[in-house]
Design a protein around this motif. Structure first.
Motif, PDB file in Angstrom:
ATOM      1  N   LYS A   5      29.476  11.109   3.169  1.00 39.53           N
ATOM      2  CA  LYS A   5      29.489  10.314   1.945  1.00 39.53           C
ATOM      3  C   LYS A   5      30.874  10.321   1.307  1.00 39.53           C
ATOM      4  N   ALA A  16      31.518  10.582  -1.787  1.00 38.99           N
ATOM      5  CA  ALA A  16      31.589  11.566  -2.866  1.00 38.99           C
ATOM      6  C   ALA A  16      30.543  12.623  -2.612  1.00 38.99           C
ATOM      7  N   THR A  17      30.971  13.883  -2.424  1.00 42.12           N
ATOM      8  CA  THR A  17      30.046  14.972  -2.141  1.00 42.12           C
ATOM      9  C   THR A  17      29.537  15.557  -3.444  1.00 42.12           C
ATOM     10  N   GLU A  18      28.242  15.758  -3.504  1.00 46.68           N
ATOM     11  CA  GLU A  18      27.630  16.271  -4.717  1.00 46.68           C
ATOM     12  C   GLU A  18      27.183  17.700  -4.498  1.00 46.68           C
ATOM     13  N   TYR A  58      25.196  17.665 -11.654  1.00 44.81           N
ATOM     14  CA  TYR A  58      25.866  17.280 -10.417  1.00 44.81           C
ATOM     15  C   TYR A  58      27.318  16.926 -10.714  1.00 44.81           C
ATOM     16  N   HIS A  59      28.196  17.411  -9.857  1.00 44.06           N
ATOM     17  CA  HIS A  59      29.615  17.080  -9.980  1.00 44.06           C
ATOM     18  C   HIS A  59      30.020  16.183  -8.816  1.00 44.06           C
ATOM     19  N   ARG A  60      30.565  15.033  -9.104  1.00 52.31           N
ATOM     20  CA  ARG A  60      30.981  14.085  -8.071  1.00 52.31           C
ATOM     21  C   ARG A  60      32.494  14.212  -7.869  1.00 52.31           C
ATOM     22  N   HIS A  61      32.922  14.542  -6.629  1.00 49.64           N
ATOM     23  CA  HIS A  61      34.351  14.669  -6.341  1.00 49.64           C
ATOM     24  C   HIS A  61      35.037  13.320  -6.445  1.00 49.64           C
ATOM     25  N   THR A  62      36.270  13.348  -6.838  1.00 53.82           N
ATOM     26  CA  THR A  62      37.060  12.116  -6.878  1.00 53.82           C
ATOM     27  C   THR A  62      37.499  11.739  -5.465  1.00 53.82           C
TER      28      THR A  62
END
Length: 730
Positions: free
Chosen positions: A40, A42-44, A67-71
């Motif tokens: 994906k 953006a890894t959550e 949840y933190h979504r990577h940039t």
């Protein structure tokens, strides 16, 4: 070739996901390419996120984890780092987290997820291959069952009992029994991956004659061995016969094989790049050989092991630029059929016993195969070298490729006569479809069985060394480029399909000649001594092979030396104007070339013999002549004019029966000599086409006389006036 096997996920984890980054990088596995893995954007991951209010009021209950979504930038940086190091340590994770503004735990989870997805993708690819193989097994099993159920007695026409069945049907039943055991083992492995039992079925896919092709694919030719009645003459069968049985590695052996392959890859890569004092120039034949003392200091015998007692070391290195793309060359080396076709003059037979790794998503980077092969010289006077080895392919970070072989220990063999230390090639991509290849041959051998005529050639390394491999590779690449490209030749009025069919037919003819002239363990030669030369003969039985005439075929060969330079002898034997001086079957008729296709080192000709015998008026001769610094060949076979017209019209050449004969011309290996030659003369003659035919002593005497007369004529012609043939060569 045996069907591709996969081993259980525990062993696969041991091989392809080792805890040490050193081992994984050594296996050459590409782990960070988005083309191969569906990751994906953006890894959550779940993490704690306390707010400012939480700090002011410690009695307030913390909020739920979010949840933190990577940039996109963070993902790109971690992807790039993953390509270099899929297993970062604590220090690397902390440094990466500071650069990207992440927690070290987030970085750790991301890399774990990435490795898990990579492993899952690899298993899905292996499962798809396994399912396809099992479908082939079921189809082949059904076909053979139907053939067996329809077997009839040749005398009464009724159902055949086992004792009344033909030779091929009996052979088929024996093969099916052995194949069933092999497929049952594969089905057991498949059950672990597919999740349900897979029906066992008989298979001849890895036993039937394979297509051995270099874009000009043709049928396979090889042979097994079985003594004829009374031990008079050896008997050789077709390509379905295997090399002597070697063990298929068990699961407990695979980690050791991987360790050996990685060590061999490291050694070969260093051997290909360093020079003096490890490599020294041989003044005798202008090739590089290993300084044994320096080699032992540079490469202590840890994983590879020490030199075997009683064996002689033989090493050489050669480099050249070839006309072939590096990816195509890697494909040829990793496909046992294409490899044995490319080097048919050296590799008499080869077999892939098991595929431990297919590489990454269709790429041969990381591919690992256990193989057995026989290497030969085109003469019955030089025993073949049989090896059981692992082949490992790796792409280096700088874009270069290395393919390495190293022998595996086989405790079932009481005595080893040949052992391959790390041998293979380093391939570097060049512009315009060219490649630079550095080839290394490093073996330990017992060559006491070599005839005295060929001992200088073998000991100097020209018989099996890197110079011969490299010269063959250059010539074959030039042949493929020139013939397929259509740049040279005079096939007037012939379509592209006709040209291709003629080339495929010639390729099969040369392969059949090379397979039948050497001293392979697949067949036994019987010596017929005379006052002139020793003629070796054997028989071959063929009934259902469309590429060979049915019946008993008698093969005869003899080798001897001539005080004539190899190039002079080659031009004399290939020239149609001098053919009548040695070709007894042409009845001294005039031989004319109808058409030809040529490159600088290969010429494929179609000849017509204007004989006084009217029964030969519809016969043509297909002849291919090729030469390089390691030796030369002139191979020919009579073909029917009507059949050849079909081939030139684009017809399938695999069904045209051929009995190739010809000459193998090698240097004598003596630096102090005046440039003498070692000539092997070989004939194949159909004795009887009846299914129940038996070999008679009269047939043996006839072919013995034929080969002796041919040898006498060649000696009389080339020795009587050597000067004239020097002029012919120039």
């Amino acid at each position: 070739m045996f069907p591709t096997n996969v081993f259980d996920s525990h062993q696969q984890h041991m091989m392809l996901d080792m805890s040490s980054s050193h081992n994984e990088s050594d296996l050459g596995i590409r782990t960070g390419d988005d083309e191969f893995f569906d990751i994906k954007s953006a890894t959550e991951i779940v993490m704690e996120a306390p707010s400012g209010d939480d700090e002011q009021d410690p009695n307030q209950r913390p909020k739920k984890k979010g949840y933190h979504r990577h940039t996109q930038h963070q993902i790109q940086e971690m992807e790039a780092f993953f390509k270099q190091c899929p297993h970062p340590d604590d220090k690397q994770r902390k440094e990466l987290s500071r650069e990207l503004g992440l927690e070290p735990l987030q970085v750790k989870f991301w890399f774990q997820n990435k490795r898990t997805q990579m492993k899952a993708q690899h298993e899905r690819h292996e499962n798809a291959i396994l399912k396809a193989e099992n479908e082939k097994l079921r189809a082949e099993n059904s076909r053979y069952k139907e053939a067996l159920s329809n077997a009839t007695c040749p005398n009464c026409g009724g159902p055949a009992a086992l004792g009344e069945m033909s030779f091929d049907e009996q052979h088929l039943r024996i093969e099916n029994a052995r194949l069933k055991q092999e497929i049952d083992r594969i089905s057991g492995i498949a059950e672990k991956y597919v999740g349900k039992p897979v029906t066992s079925s008989h298979n001849s896919n890895h036993m039937a004659p394979h297509s051995r092709s270099l874009d000009l694919g043709v049928g396979s030719y090889g042979g097994g061995s079985q003594s004829s009645a009374g031990g008079m003459v050896g008997e050789m069968y077709g390509g379905s016969e295997l090399l002597r049985p070697f063990p298929v590695p068990c699961d407990s052996d695979k980690p050791r094989i991987v360790e050996l392959a990685v060590a061999a890859m490291e050694e070969l890569t260093r051997l290909a790049q360093v020079g003096d004092p490890l490599w020294v120039q041989s003044n005798q034949h202008c090739t590089e050989i290993l300084n044994e003392d320096e080699y032992l200091r540079t490469f202590p015998p840890r994983v590879i092991g020490p030199k075997a007692l009683g064996l002689r070391s033989e090493s050489s290195r050669e480099s050249a630029v070839i006309i072939m793309n590096h990816t195509k060359l890697v494909e040829i080396l990793m496909d046992v059929n294409q490899w044995s076709t490319m080097f048919c003059g050296i590799v008499s037979r080869a077999l892939t016993l098991e595929v431990l790794s297919t590489g990454v998503a269709g790429n041969y980077n990381g591919a690992l195969q256990v193989m057995s092969a026989e290497f030969q010289v085109a003469s019955p006077l030089v025993p073949s070298r049989e090896n059981y080895f692992v082949r490992y392919c790796k792409e280096h970070p700088d874009g270069r490729w290395t393919v390495v072989d190293v022998s595996l220990e086989n405790e079932s063999r009481s005595r080893r006569s040949s052992r391959r230390r790390p041998s293979g090639c380093l391939i570097e991509e060049l512009p315009n479809g060219y490649s630079k290849v550095t080839w290394i041959e490093h073996v330990e051998v017992d060559d006491r069985g070599v005839h005295s005529l060929y001992k200088p050639l073998v000991k100097c390394g020209l018989a099996f060394g890197a110079k011969r491999w490299m010269a063959t590779l250059e010539r074959q690449c030039e042949r493929v480029a020139s013939y397929i490209g259509g740049g040279a030749g005079e096939l007037c009025g012939t379509s592209a399909e006709g040209r291709r069919s003629m080339l495929k037919l010639a390729e099969r003819m040369v392969m059949s000649f090379c397979t039948g002239v050497g001293a392979s363990t697949a067949h036994a030669w019987t010596t017929l001594s005379s006052d002139m030369d020793d003629v070796r003969v054997m028989t071959r039985k063929s009934m259902d092979d469309p590429g060979r005439p049915p019946g008993i075929v008698l093969c005869a060969a003899t080798s001897f030396s001539l005080p004539v330079p190899p190039n002079t002898l080659f031009h004399f034997l290939r020239d149609q104007n001098s053919r009548s001086q040695w070709d007894i079957l042409s009845n001294r008729g005039l031989v004319q070339e109808i058409t030809h296709i040529a490159s600088s080192a290969n010429v494929l000709s179609l000849l017509r013999v204007n004989s006084v015998n009217s029964s030969q008026s519809n016969m043509l001769i297909l002849q291919e002549s090729c030469t390089d610094c390691s030796g030369s060949y002139v191979v020919y076979a009579p073909v029917d004019m009507a059949a050849m017209n079909i081939i030139l019209s684009g017809g399938d050449p695999d069904y045209l029966a051929l009995l190739p004969s010809g000459f193998a011309i090698l240097p004598d290996g003596l630096a102090a000599s005046s440039g003498g030659s070692l000539l092997t003369v070989a004939f194949q003659i159909l004795v009887d086409s009846a299914p129940t035919a038996k070999l008679s002593l009269g047939s043996v005497a006839t072919v013995n006389t034929l080969i002796k007369c041919t040898v006498e004529r060649i000696k009389a012609a080339v020795i009587s006036d050597t000067t004239s043939f020097h002029n012919l060569a120039s």
